[in-house]
Design a protein around this motif. Structure first.
Motif, mmCIF file in Angstrom:
data_model
loop_
_atom_site.group_PDB
_atom_site.id
_atom_site.type_symbol
_atom_site.label_atom_id
_atom_site.label_comp_id
_atom_site.label_asym_id
_atom_site.label_seq_id
_atom_site.Cartn_x
_atom_site.Cartn_y
_atom_site.Cartn_z
ATOM 1 N N VAL A 71 -16.379 -4.670 -6.963
ATOM 2 C CA VAL A 71 -15.187 -5.253 -6.342
ATOM 3 C C VAL A 71 -15.598 -6.430 -5.452
ATOM 4 N N PRO A 72 -14.875 -7.568 -5.547
ATOM 5 C CA PRO A 72 -15.202 -8.692 -4.666
ATOM 6 C C PRO A 72 -14.918 -8.341 -3.207
ATOM 7 N N GLY A 73 -15.686 -8.916 -2.303
ATOM 8 C CA GLY A 73 -15.601 -8.580 -0.884
ATOM 9 C C GLY A 73 -14.202 -8.664 -0.307
ATOM 10 N N GLU A 74 -13.483 -9.739 -0.627
ATOM 11 C CA GLU A 74 -12.156 -9.922 -0.023
ATOM 12 C C GLU A 74 -11.210 -8.810 -0.459
ATOM 13 N N VAL A 75 -11.374 -8.375 -1.714
ATOM 14 C CA VAL A 75 -10.487 -7.332 -2.235
ATOM 15 C C VAL A 75 -10.829 -5.984 -1.607
ATOM 16 N N ALA A 76 -12.139 -5.732 -1.434
ATOM 17 C CA ALA A 76 -12.562 -4.439 -0.902
ATOM 18 C C ALA A 76 -12.039 -4.229 0.516
ATOM 19 N N ALA A 77 -11.842 -5.332 1.248
ATOM 20 C CA ALA A 77 -11.434 -5.222 2.642
ATOM 21 C C ALA A 77 -10.004 -4.693 2.783
ATOM 22 N N ASP A 78 -9.225 -4.739 1.730
ATOM 23 C CA ASP A 78 -7.808 -4.378 1.816
ATOM 24 C C ASP A 78 -7.507 -3.228 0.856
ATOM 25 N N ARG A 79 -7.075 -2.102 1.419
ATOM 26 C CA ARG A 79 -6.872 -0.901 0.590
ATOM 27 C C ARG A 79 -5.913 -1.131 -0.566
ATOM 28 N N ALA A 80 -4.779 -1.784 -0.237
ATOM 29 C CA ALA A 80 -3.747 -1.971 -1.256
ATOM 30 C C ALA A 80 -4.269 -2.879 -2.364
ATOM 31 N N GLU A 81 -4.972 -3.921 -1.933
ATOM 32 C CA GLU A 81 -5.479 -4.856 -2.926
ATOM 33 C C GLU A 81 -6.532 -4.176 -3.796
ATOM 34 N N TYR A 82 -7.323 -3.283 -3.185
ATOM 35 C CA TYR A 82 -8.345 -2.558 -3.910
ATOM 36 C C TYR A 82 -7.709 -1.659 -4.973
ATOM 37 N N TRP A 93 -4.831 -2.065 -6.332
ATOM 38 C CA TRP A 93 -4.278 -2.942 -7.373
ATOM 39 C C TRP A 93 -5.385 -3.379 -8.328
ATOM 40 N N TRP A 94 -6.525 -3.721 -7.743
ATOM 41 C CA TRP A 94 -7.659 -4.206 -8.532
ATOM 42 C C TRP A 94 -8.156 -3.111 -9.473
ATOM 43 N N LEU A 95 -8.257 -1.868 -8.943
ATOM 44 C CA LEU A 95 -8.690 -0.751 -9.778
ATOM 45 C C LEU A 95 -7.766 -0.591 -10.972
ATOM 46 N N GLN A 96 -6.449 -0.639 -10.674
ATOM 47 C CA GLN A 96 -5.456 -0.381 -11.697
ATOM 48 C C GLN A 96 -5.434 -1.480 -12.765
ATOM 49 N N ASN A 97 -5.524 -2.725 -12.326
ATOM 50 C CA ASN A 97 -5.291 -3.829 -13.253
ATOM 51 C C ASN A 97 -6.543 -4.456 -13.831
ATOM 52 N N VAL A 98 -7.638 -4.357 -13.118
ATOM 53 C CA VAL A 98 -8.850 -4.994 -13.631
ATOM 54 C C VAL A 98 -9.790 -3.951 -14.246
ATOM 55 N N VAL A 99 -9.929 -2.799 -13.556
ATOM 56 C CA VAL A 99 -10.924 -1.835 -14.009
ATOM 57 C C VAL A 99 -10.376 -0.888 -15.069
ATOM 58 N N ARG A 100 -9.187 -0.319 -14.822
ATOM 59 C CA ARG A 100 -8.686 0.711 -15.722
ATOM 60 C C ARG A 100 -8.566 0.257 -17.177
ATOM 61 N N PRO A 101 -8.093 -0.970 -17.421
ATOM 62 C CA PRO A 101 -8.027 -1.400 -18.821
ATOM 63 C C PRO A 101 -9.398 -1.358 -19.503
ATOM 64 N N LYS A 102 -10.468 -1.521 -18.740
ATOM 65 C CA LYS A 102 -11.798 -1.529 -19.361
ATOM 66 C C LYS A 102 -12.406 -0.139 -19.434
ATOM 67 N N LEU A 103 -12.264 0.637 -18.349
ATOM 68 C CA LEU A 103 -13.025 1.880 -18.245
ATOM 69 C C LEU A 103 -12.182 3.128 -18.422
ATOM 70 N N PHE A 155 -17.827 1.327 -7.434
ATOM 71 C CA PHE A 155 -17.375 -0.046 -7.652
ATOM 72 C C PHE A 155 -17.707 -0.933 -6.456
ATOM 73 N N ASP A 156 -18.263 -0.306 -5.418
ATOM 74 C CA ASP A 156 -18.725 -1.072 -4.266
ATOM 75 C C ASP A 156 -20.039 -0.432 -3.812
ATOM 76 N N VAL A 157 -20.965 -0.300 -4.773
ATOM 77 C CA VAL A 157 -22.178 0.484 -4.554
ATOM 78 C C VAL A 157 -22.937 0.050 -3.314
ATOM 79 N N PHE A 158 -23.031 -1.263 -3.117
ATOM 80 C CA PHE A 158 -23.924 -1.734 -2.063
ATOM 81 C C PHE A 158 -23.357 -1.497 -0.667
#
Ligand code: HEM
Lengths: 291, 494
Positions: B67-78, B80-90, B103-106
């Motif tokens: 997850v990009p840093g700016e997205v990780a900082a915001d729960r709602a955006e995170y 959204w990102w999981l649902q729309n970017v990750v779920r279609p792939k995984l 998704f934010d291992v480091f």
């Protein structure tokens, strides 16, 4: 200039190819020779006498000469290209592959001269050849530098130390492979397990500090170009993992007394990580999507 | 010990006595816990496991989308990102992997925990090794049992030397001194003993590079807690923007130029900028990739660029409310119509306006070239007015008059202050120094025992430390050659 450069490259490719052929020929000859000697020994004790005076690898001279040729032509090709483009070999995969091959051949010759055995060269030179053949399939046209790469000094140093580190690690790989084949000392025409183990260790002693510089110069460049010395980008991360593997090797050896097969396996893993890092662009491109 | 300090305070009340008893009762388990924690941290095996765990996690972070840093900082955006970017792939793997923080291992607990333990382990190991290192620096015992001289990873023997033990010792010490060994000796009626070494101080290099790893982590932490980093600070040409983060700085972009090579790839991006501190100009110059600008520890980097629109907004009486550039810095919409989009709030009115430019590379059915699309919002998620603006033609929307004055560019910068930076580069230098010391100047130790055998001459035994080291074997070989030559010469002289 570009024409000259491609001539030098082809000459280097040819020399390296011939060198590999000679090395393999040497291996085949030695195997056969020993087989005859051993078979003869059963029936006639006298026939083992030449074995004592027989210097395996002593006649690997053609192969080494061809490797020297390859190194010279590659040097000319890299220098010619550097003069033409005004920067070191870091702007595309072609340039970087050629640089890697240079490192492997240089390390091969150094170790062959130092240890007076060409056995490991017979494994390392095909690695160099593979890099060159790979480079041959790539578009070699020099591309102008995008702004981030216009940091010639740092990047040239970065690639130069990588050339040395990776070249030397290829030797570590070669000695580890041979070590695993020779671990019981059962192959009379190969160096003893102790020598192979030693070569592997020495490759890390030489290579690890250079590998450290690869990481640090990369971080320094990232800091100057992007204001961020580390961003867990896949290429950075896999370089770090490679570095940790070799660091693990040193510790296992110094602190736990690892020798032989176990440390040989680490060397093979380490070199696999080197190749993975180098090919990284292909594995990772699809995962960078969200930006 | 603990009990004593408590009773000497003279506390005689029942409560104090009870707490003293409690402390005594707890002291032992705590000490035991501390001791086992120390043992665990100091174990090389645990360290290896930790490093393997870190390698494994790093591989996860490399191979799995992060997850990009700016997205990780915001729960709602995170979410959204999981649902729309990750779920279609995984698909089904998304939830468990997200639960593990992969998704934010480091920044995950695993990574930080293993990292912290590794630091502890480096420190404990270093402290544990100190005693051994001290005695190595002081030098080992000189006179050792005879059997000792038959060990070592390399050894040599000279026998039947036609000289006295005393003479042989002189030759040996000469050779060692010439090779810059520190020589310590003992002698007696039955011969001599020598313990020699060199490069011993280079062993301290281990403290430099292990200490520097701790320093790295410290630098990283100082940077992330006391610094700031803005990845997308956008300034349209002709506009001024505040940097924020309490820096009191603002940046004006006078002009931006992007240049290309004849072959197509970009050649140069440069921004002509003026820097203000609390409104007063403090610096001006050109910002380019690889040529950052720095002021008071805040650094500006040329990072990206894009299209901007200069807009004017007037209220119904014709009073100017807004006149500034708006950077169209994100992309919105569905493929293939990814449209550059920007946003501003209209002063006084409480309205928010989105500005959408035409998609690049396609003829866009929704926004024509030379136009921008305006969507005006007032709090709710439904726009109160939507309309396309033709350049230079005012348009009434939501009771206001909007004008798209002209198209310009914006320049995107990364702005950061990293007080940990100095630590990082100090650590780097120390690391290289330390590794160089240990690898290229290995500690060499040599022991010699010499004595005269009645009727046979003098005999010498020479050995190295145990634990085969490449450099030791090589050094030893040449040392023995030297010794051989010098002894032969001495014998001839005698
Ligand atoms: C992760 C990065 C690390 C690197 C690159 C590194 C590097 C090294 C190197 C090169 C040596 C060889 C020293 C010699 O030959 O005497 C060494 C030794 C050693 N390392 Fe590390 N190390 C690292 C982490 C650790 C950690 C986490 C520990 C803690 C358990 C540790 C404990 C030791 C010890 C005890 C020695 C032996 C020191 C001595 O012989 O005086 N190292 N390290």
């Amino acid at each position: 200039m570009v024409k000259m450069e491609s001539f030098f490259f082809m000459a280097a490719l040819l020399s390296t190819g011939l060198s590999v052929l000679f090395y393999l020929w040497q291996v085949a000859a030695l195997r056969w020779h020993r087989a005859v000697l051993v078979a003869g020994a059963a029936s006639d004790a006298a026939s083992t006498v030449p074995a004592a005076g027989y210097r395996p690898w002593g006649s690997g001279r053609f192969a080494a000469m061809m490797a020297v040729n390859g190194l010279l032509f590659l040097s000319l090709s890299i220098i010619g290209r550097g003069v033409a483009t005004g920067h070191g070999p870091f702007s595309n995969m072609y340039e970087f592959s050629v640089a890697l091959a240079w490192g492997v051949i240089a390390a091969t010759l150094y170790f062959q001269w130092h240890y007076r055995t060409a056995a490991v060269s017979a494994v390392a030179m095909p690695v160099a050849l593979a890099f060159l053949v790979y480079a041959y399939t790539l578009p070699s046209r020099p591309l102008p530098l995008v702004p981030a790469l216009q940091q010639s000094l740092l990047l040239t140093l970065h690639v130069a130390v990588a050339m040395i580190a990776y070249g030397v690690f290829a030797i570590g790989f070669g000695s580890a492979v041979l070590y695993l084949a020779q671990r019981r000392g059962s192959i009379p025409w190969l160096p003893s397990p102790a020598v192979l183990d030693d070569m592997g260790y020495r490759s890390v002693i030489i290579g690890f500090p250079f590998m450290t510089l690869v990481l640090l110069l990369g971080a320094l460049w990232a800091d100057v170009a992007w204001g961020r010395y580390w961003s867990w980008d896949p290429k950075e991360t896999s370089t770090l993992v490679t570095w940790l593997l070799y660091g693990g090797y040193v510790h296992a050896r110094v602190l736990r007394g690892w020798r032989g097969s176990r440390s040989a396996v680490l060397l093979i893993l380490g070199f696999a990580a080197v190749v993975f890092t180098y090919m990284g662009n292909y594995f990772f491109s699809g995962l960078h999507a969200y930006k | 010990m603990e009990g004593k300090t408590l009773t000497t305070e003279g506390a005689k009340t029942a409560a104090a006595r009870r707490s003293a008893g409690l402390a005594r009762q707890w002291a032992r388990p705590i000490r035991r816990l501390f001791r086992s924690a120390w043992r665990v941290c100091g174990s090389v095996r645990v360290t290896v496991v930790l490093i393997l765990v870190l390698i494994g996690l790093s591989l996860v972070g490399t191979l799995l989308i992060q997850v990009p840093g700016e997205v990780a900082a915001d729960r709602a955006e995170y979410a959204w990102w999981l649902q729309n970017v990750v779920r279609p792939k995984l698909g089904l793997f998304t939830t468990p992997l997200a639960f593990l923080g992969f998704f934010d291992v480091f920044h995950s607990l695993w990574f930080l925990g293993a990292g912290a333990l590794l630091m502890a382990s480096i420190m404990v190991c270093s402290i544990n090794r100190w005693k051994a290192l001290r005695s190595a620096l002081d030098g080992s015992r000189v006179k050792l049992a005879d059997g000792f001289y038959e060990g070592g990873s390399s050894r040599a023997q000279f026998s039947d030397l036609a000289m006295s033990a005393h003479e042989a010792e002189g030759v040996t010490r000469g050779v060692l001194a010439r090779r810059r060994y520190r020589v310590r000796r003992e002698g007696g009626a039955d011969g001599f003993w020598i313990a020699a070494d060199k490069n011993r101080h280079f062993r301290l290099g281990t403290y430099l590079h292990h200490g520097s790893i701790v320093l790295f982590v410290l630098g990283f932490l100082v940077g992330s807690y006391f610094g700031f980093r803005s990845q997308s600070f956008m300034v349209p040409e002709g506009s001024v923007r505040e940097v924020g983060y309490g820096s009191g700085l603002s940046l004006e972009l006078e002009s931006f130029v992007d240049e290309y090579w004849p072959e197509g790839p970009p050649k140069d991006f440069r921004s002509q900028v003026i820097l203000y501190e609390n409104g007063a100009e403090v610096k001006r110059g050109v910002l380019r990739v690889n040529h950052p600008m720095s002021y008071n520890g805040v650094r500006f980097y040329q990072s990206f660029f894009g299209q901007a629109a200069v807009l004017e907004v007037r209220d119904s009486s014709g009073k100017l409310l807004f006149n500034d550039g708006v950077a169209l810095g994100w992309l919105s919409g569905q493929e293939p119509y990814k449209r550059p989009t920007g946003m501003f709030s209209v002063p006084v009115t409480g309205l928010t306006a989105y500005v959408v430019g035409p998609a690049k590379g396609y003829s866009d059915p929704m926004v024509q070239p030379g136009q921008v699309l305006m969507e005006v919002y007032s709090g709710s998620s439904k726009p109160v007015a939507v309309g396309a603006l033709q350049q230079g033609v005012p348009k009434k929307m939501a009771g206001l008059e909007f004008t798209f004055v002209r198209e310009r560019q914006f320049s995107g910068f990364q702005v950061s202050r990293d007080p940990g930076n100095a630590l990082i580069w100090t650590a780097s230098s120390l690391f290289v120094l330390g590794v160089g010391m240990v690898f290229y100047f290995p500690h060499q130790q040599i022991w010699v025992r010499g004595w005269t055998e009645p009727g046979k001459g003098t005999r010498l035994r020479v050995r190295t430390a145990s634990g085969r080291q490449v450099a030791t074997a090589r050094e030893f070989e040449t040392l023995v050659e030297d010794l051989d030559r010098e002894l032969a010469r001495a014998v001839k002289k005698v």
